[in-house]
Design an enzyme around this catalytic site. Structure first.
Site, PDB file in Angstrom:
ATOM      1  N   GLU A 124       0.891  -1.172   0.000  1.00 52.00           N
ATOM      2  CA  GLU A 124       0.000   0.000   0.000  1.00 52.00           C
ATOM      3  C   GLU A 124       0.916   1.205   0.000  1.00 52.00           C
ATOM      4  O   GLU A 124       1.539   1.536   1.021  1.00 52.00           O
ATOM      5  CB  GLU A 124      -0.923  -0.033   1.227  1.00 52.00           C
ATOM      6  CG  GLU A 124      -2.103   0.935   1.119  1.00 52.00           C
ATOM      7  CD  GLU A 124      -1.772   2.328   1.596  1.00 52.00           C
ATOM      8  OE1 GLU A 124      -1.535   3.200   0.716  1.00 52.00           O
ATOM      9  OE2 GLU A 124      -1.746   2.559   2.796  1.00 52.00           O
ATOM     10  N   CYS A 137      -1.608   9.152   2.706  1.00 53.80           N
ATOM     11  CA  CYS A 137      -1.449   8.657   1.337  1.00 53.80           C
ATOM     12  C   CYS A 137      -2.687   8.929   0.502  1.00 53.80           C
ATOM     13  O   CYS A 137      -2.598   8.991  -0.725  1.00 53.80           O
ATOM     14  CB  CYS A 137      -1.112   7.173   1.356  1.00 53.80           C
ATOM     15  SG  CYS A 137      -2.307   6.152   2.244  1.00 53.80           S
TER      16      CYS A 137
END
Length: 497
Positions: A213, A247
């Site tokens: 991720e 993110c």
């Protein structure tokens, strides 16, 4: 608290814990996690204080992201994990008449979880909980930039099962490499693309599966028919929550041309009301940034944009003497600028106008990243069209960062944002390996597809194929007649030539 183990010792302990508790059922593992959830709720103020001290986020930011998101995930597991992990019957085709099929889910073994510094408690506990409930042992390494040393262990102390199954190791990248050398059954990494590539290379040489991720450059698209107040507020929170160190933060804002100037005026006005102050009592919107190297990247992106002709519509170029970085809003940006092209990971919001739906999609997809995105419009059909066209792993319609907020939805990206999923059924099952099972009766029968092969059997198989697959629809009487005939013929012994 006892000293943290080294890489080899951590895996030795984890493998011993896995063997000791591999007979536990899902309900017993959930009971341990439920006990930990109660501890988290009871000690949430202490957890928030620790996270604020190490990461610098505002108090309310820490409460929402680190506590609510974590507890929500464990609550979702309490409701859904047992059903998702139980053996599942699978329909068996007519070609395997008389047999039964099922799918089992089994733990991987010992999984390695490596987490970043931006959400140190939430990232740790959500991955640990998924690993434990699926039957694995976990070796967890936090970032050296916000290790919150001892905090996770204090949560695990409530349960002997958790203490045996989860082992925390501290260190920098060299420790991460040493952990991979110990041969985990899978690596779950959240962090930068550069580090993710190194992990994938090292793990790949050992054929260790990985889930990554990674970063994002998430677009937020605002069409002219959207009510102004909501996307303005959403853009500010989506871009500046956790000082932009997320993110899935809004890193590119696209506003349709007819409302662009009015939107910018309102955006700048509302940005002026934001309270930026570290160590707050719950009354600040934004705290400080976490690390000097990340602040310096923010400075570089802003200076590059201004040198190339962008306009500073709000804020100022950050100084290098403080981690308190006030929000920056830029327009006049172009696709070649680092602030539009590369992940900034800080409180900077570049804004660009667009003419129509096609241009919005083109500008949004013109990036190597593909984590999340958001679309604001009163036109539901258009919202769904654009959502379908965006090359990302998740989309929030008339909201920001909320596809990530639902624990029942998988979170993860495409392109340089990584692969694999966290949370949701897909993310949970990523901590397991599937086992396909076909069950037949204990008889002396010979399968039709077993030897001996003869010309007659070949002809009968062809007739069976014609009955099963040709024609407008299968004809059950013909299928049954040819299938049973093939079965009876297959039981005859081979004649001696």
């Amino acid at each position: 608290m006892e000293d943290a183990p080294g890489a080899r010792e951590a895996f030795e302990r984890a493998r011993a814990g896995f063997e000791a508790h591999r007979g536990l059922g899902v309900r017993e593992r959930l009971a341990a996690l439920s006990t930990m959830k109660a501890v988290i709720l009871e000690r949430r103020d202490e957890i928030v204080e620790r996270v604020m001290a190490e990461v610098g986020k505002s108090r309310t930011d820490a409460l929402i992201a680190e506590i609510i998101g974590t507890v929500d995930w464990i609550s979702w597991l309490e409701r859904h994990a047992a059903g998702l992990l139980k053996p599942r019957k699978v329909k068996t085709p007519i070609t395997l008449l008389g047999k039964k099929s099922m799918l089992l889910r089994r733990p991987l073994g010992v999984v390695l979880v490596i987490c970043p510094w931006n959400y140190p408690f939430h990232n740790a506990i959500t991955a640990i909980a998924a690993g434990v409930v699926t039957g694995n042992a976990v070796v967890y390494k936090p970032s050296e930039h916000a290790p919150c040393e001892g905090l996770v262990e204090e949560m695990l102390a409530c349960s002997e099962v958790l203490r045996d199954l989860v082992h925390v190791v501290y260190g920098d990248g060299s420790m991460g490499r040493a952990l991979i050398d110990e041969g985990p059954d899978k690596v779950f990494f959240t962090g930068s693309g550069a580090t993710g590539a190194k992990i994938m290379s090292q793990a790949g040489a050992k054929l260790i599966p990985v889930e990554l991720e990674l970063g994002g450059k998430d677009p937020m698209i605002v069409f002219a028919d959207a009510p102004l107040e909501r996307p303005v507020a959403g853009a500010l929170w989506g871009a500046f929550t956790n000082a932009g160190q997320s993110c899935s933060a809004v890193e590119r804002l696209l506003v349709q041309s007819p409302v662009y100037e009015r939107f910018m005026e309102r955006l700048i006005e509302e940005a002026g009301k934001l309270v930026v102050r570290p160590d707050d009592k719950g009354d600040a919107d934004i705290g400080r940034m976490t690390a000097g190297f990340q602040r310096d990247k923010v400075i570089a992106h802003v200076e590059d944009a201004l040198a190339r002709g962008a306009r500073l519509r709000f804020g100022e170029v950050p100084g290098r003497d403080s981690l308190v970085v006030r929000p920056v809003i830029l327009d006049g940006v172009t696709p070649d600028m680092a602030v539009w092209r590369d992940e900034t990971f800080g409180p900077v919001l570049p804004v660009m106008p667009f003419a129509d739906e096609a241009e919005a999609v083109r500008l949004s997809n013109d990036t190597g990243y593909g984590l999340c995105g958001s679309v604001f419009t009163a036109d539901r059909a258009r919202a769904l069209r654009v959502t379908e066209a965006l090359e990302v792993g998740g989309v929030s319609i008339n909201n920001v960062n909320m596809s990530e907020g639902n624990p029942g939805l998988p979170f993860g990206g495409v392109k340089k944002s990584g692969f694999g999923k966290l949370r949701g059924p897909e993310g949970l099952l990523g901590f397991t390996v599937s086992k396909a099972v076909l069950i037949d009766k204990a008889t002396s029968k010979i399968e039709a597809n077993w030897y001996p092969y003869t010309e007659e059997k070949h002809r009968r198989f062809n007739r069976f194929i014609d009955a099963l697959y040709t024609g407008r629809r299968p004809r059950l009487p013909g299928i049954a007649r040819h299938g049973l005939g093939l079965e009876r013929f297959s039981q005859r012994p081979r004649s001696r030539g």
